[in-house]
Design a protein around this motif. Structure first.
Motif, mmCIF file in Angstrom:
data_model
loop_
_atom_site.group_PDB
_atom_site.id
_atom_site.type_symbol
_atom_site.label_atom_id
_atom_site.label_comp_id
_atom_site.label_asym_id
_atom_site.label_seq_id
_atom_site.Cartn_x
_atom_site.Cartn_y
_atom_site.Cartn_z
ATOM 1 N N LEU A 111 0.843 -1.196 0.000
ATOM 2 C CA LEU A 111 0.000 0.000 0.000
ATOM 3 C C LEU A 111 0.873 1.239 0.000
ATOM 4 N N ASP A 112 0.581 2.169 -0.901
ATOM 5 C CA ASP A 112 1.281 3.446 -0.949
ATOM 6 C C ASP A 112 0.254 4.546 -1.088
ATOM 7 N N GLY A 113 -0.045 5.223 0.005
ATOM 8 C CA GLY A 113 -1.076 6.256 -0.039
ATOM 9 C C GLY A 113 -2.431 5.654 -0.288
ATOM 10 N N GLU A 114 -3.064 6.046 -1.384
ATOM 11 C CA GLU A 114 -4.397 5.549 -1.715
ATOM 12 C C GLU A 114 -4.361 4.415 -2.728
ATOM 13 N N ASP A 115 -3.173 3.979 -3.095
ATOM 14 C CA ASP A 115 -3.022 2.967 -4.144
ATOM 15 C C ASP A 115 -2.347 1.706 -3.617
ATOM 16 N N VAL A 116 -2.586 0.602 -4.332
ATOM 17 C CA VAL A 116 -1.731 -0.564 -4.180
ATOM 18 C C VAL A 116 -0.687 -0.498 -5.280
ATOM 19 N N PHE A 138 -3.070 0.626 -8.656
ATOM 20 C CA PHE A 138 -4.523 0.665 -8.760
ATOM 21 C C PHE A 138 -5.073 1.239 -7.456
ATOM 22 N N PRO A 139 -6.243 1.868 -7.520
ATOM 23 C CA PRO A 139 -6.849 2.377 -6.285
ATOM 24 C C PRO A 139 -7.128 1.248 -5.301
ATOM 25 N N ARG A 147 -8.051 -3.955 -0.262
ATOM 26 C CA ARG A 147 -8.957 -4.181 0.873
ATOM 27 C C ARG A 147 -8.220 -4.851 2.034
ATOM 28 N N VAL A 148 -7.362 -5.833 1.708
ATOM 29 C CA VAL A 148 -6.593 -6.490 2.760
ATOM 30 C C VAL A 148 -5.684 -5.491 3.460
ATOM 31 N N LEU A 149 -4.979 -4.683 2.689
ATOM 32 C CA LEU A 149 -4.033 -3.741 3.271
ATOM 33 C C LEU A 149 -4.740 -2.647 4.059
ATOM 34 N N LEU A 150 -5.886 -2.198 3.584
ATOM 35 C CA LEU A 150 -6.657 -1.196 4.316
ATOM 36 C C LEU A 150 -7.265 -1.773 5.593
ATOM 37 N N ALA A 151 -7.685 -3.022 5.529
ATOM 38 C CA ALA A 151 -8.391 -3.629 6.662
ATOM 39 C C ALA A 151 -7.535 -3.670 7.913
ATOM 40 N N TRP A 152 -6.222 -3.813 7.739
ATOM 41 C CA TRP A 152 -5.347 -3.916 8.913
ATOM 42 C C TRP A 152 -4.556 -2.641 9.183
ATOM 43 N N GLY A 262 19.270 -12.588 10.334
ATOM 44 C CA GLY A 262 19.903 -11.304 10.056
ATOM 45 C C GLY A 262 19.931 -11.020 8.581
ATOM 46 N N GLY A 263 18.912 -11.522 7.880
ATOM 47 C CA GLY A 263 18.911 -11.441 6.427
ATOM 48 C C GLY A 263 18.338 -10.177 5.875
ATOM 49 N N THR A 264 17.558 -10.315 4.800
ATOM 50 C CA THR A 264 17.263 -9.184 3.950
ATOM 51 C C THR A 264 15.882 -8.625 4.116
ATOM 52 N N THR A 265 15.176 -8.955 5.182
ATOM 53 C CA THR A 265 13.824 -8.452 5.319
ATOM 54 C C THR A 265 13.752 -7.360 6.356
ATOM 55 N N ARG A 266 12.706 -6.566 6.253
ATOM 56 C CA ARG A 266 12.500 -5.496 7.192
ATOM 57 C C ARG A 266 11.699 -6.031 8.358
ATOM 58 N N ALA A 267 12.171 -5.821 9.548
ATOM 59 C CA ALA A 267 11.515 -6.367 10.729
ATOM 60 C C ALA A 267 10.374 -5.496 11.207
ATOM 61 N N SER A 268 10.194 -4.353 10.597
ATOM 62 C CA SER A 268 9.162 -3.448 11.107
ATOM 63 C C SER A 268 8.446 -2.726 9.982
ATOM 64 N N TRP A 269 7.970 -3.490 9.009
ATOM 65 C CA TRP A 269 7.210 -2.889 7.926
ATOM 66 C C TRP A 269 5.953 -2.244 8.464
ATOM 67 N N ARG A 270 5.465 -1.284 7.706
ATOM 68 C CA ARG A 270 4.120 -0.785 7.939
ATOM 69 C C ARG A 270 3.405 -0.795 6.607
ATOM 70 N N GLU A 271 2.044 -0.673 6.670
ATOM 71 C CA GLU A 271 1.261 -0.868 5.461
ATOM 72 C C GLU A 271 1.266 0.330 4.527
ATOM 73 N N SER A 272 1.447 1.525 5.052
ATOM 74 C CA SER A 272 1.346 2.678 4.169
ATOM 75 C C SER A 272 2.401 3.691 4.524
ATOM 76 N N SER A 273 2.591 4.601 3.583
ATOM 77 C CA SER A 273 3.545 5.667 3.825
ATOM 78 C C SER A 273 2.816 6.863 4.391
#
Length: 273
Positions: A111-116, A138-139, A147-152, A262-273
């Motif tokens: 999710l980035d703002g109002e778009d996926v 897409f919106p 919907r999944v990203l907005l729901a949480w 200790g690999g390549t993933t972000r341990a603290s993602w969030r759904e939107s900017s």
């Protein structure tokens, strides 16, 4: 002693410094304080603060007031966001396995703002009028992954989204009111997945599930899309949802394992900017 490099009169130092701020974030340092950014870039705190707040205003960086992190919009600058996330590389083999199993197209988006924003995709046949590529937007309100990203989203972020979002109608079935969308999102949270039936484009039906980071937050979504002539809502729930949930679980397991090592993933993602 290293001699300073003469970069010529065409070198724009402020641009170089802004890019150095973006590059300060990495797989091992996905979130940084102002002091850490200043130290990593060699900038003063005041200069680092100006660059960071400018990037926040432009949507390339997000902040909670103390920590700063890249946002998905950095995709527009050459996939620096994807480099720090490594989600596409981990998701792709699971998408390929899923598509081979269900014979429908599958994707991952954030999710980035109002778009996926699509960050990984394996397609079979083209089922939309537009071509979907990495970086396609897409919106969120009328897509299953949106919907999944907005729901949480946290309640305050969801309220802000509903306040600002233009819930554009794409088909007669598109949900276009905040009240109706909120009800749909409550259903998504309660059942753990989303189905969107011909709201973005007539004939397009899709089902999506969340992908959670190591902290349990929903960081991305995975979907299967199909033409309505091939898949009914009932058959999507029966035949597509179980393998989709299994594929998302495998991606989560890889992400968690990489993070633990200790690999390549972000341990603290969030759904939107």
């Amino acid at each position: 002693m290293i001699e300073p490099v003469d970069r010529g009169s065409d070198h724009v130092q402020s641009l170089a410094r802004g890019l150095s701020v973006i590059k300060a974030f990495s797989a091992t340092s996905p979130e940084l304080t102002l002091s850490e950014v200043a130290r990593a870039t060699g900038l003063t705190r005041a200069a680092a603060r100006r660059f960071l707040l400018t990037l926040v205003d432009l949507g390339y960086v997000r902040t909670d007031g103390r920590l700063f992190a890249l946002s998905p919009r950095v995709l527009d600058l050459g996939y620096a966001y994807l480099s720090s996330l490594s989600l596409p590389e981990m998701a792709e083999p699971h998408l390929e396995r899923l598509v081979a199993e269900v014979h429908e197209s599958a994707s991952v988006a954030v999710l980035d703002g109002e778009d996926v924003v699509y960050v990984a995709r394996v397609a079979t046949t083209r089922i939309m009028r537009v071509t979907i590529n990495i970086g396609t937007r897409f919106p969120a309100h009328c897509t299953s992954m949106g919907r999944v990203l907005l729901a949480w989203l946290p309640p305050d972020e969801l309220a802000a989204y509903l306040e600002r979002a233009a819930l554009r109608r794409f088909t007669p079935k598109t949900v276009t009111t905040s009240e109706a969308l909120r009800a749909e999102l409550e259903l998504v949270r309660s059942q753990g997945w989303a189905m969107v039936d011909q709201e973005l484009e007539e004939g397009l039906r899709s089902i999506a599930v969340p992908i959670r980071d190591r902290s349990g937050r929903v960081a991305a979504a995975m979907n299967i899309s199909s033409h309505a002539s091939r898949t009914t809502p009932e058959s999507a729930r029966r035949d597509l949802l179980p393998p989709l949930l299994a594929a998302a679980a495998r991606v989560e397991a890889d992400l968690h394992a990489a993070g633990t090592a200790g690999g390549t993933t972000r341990a603290s993602w969030r759904e939107s900017s």
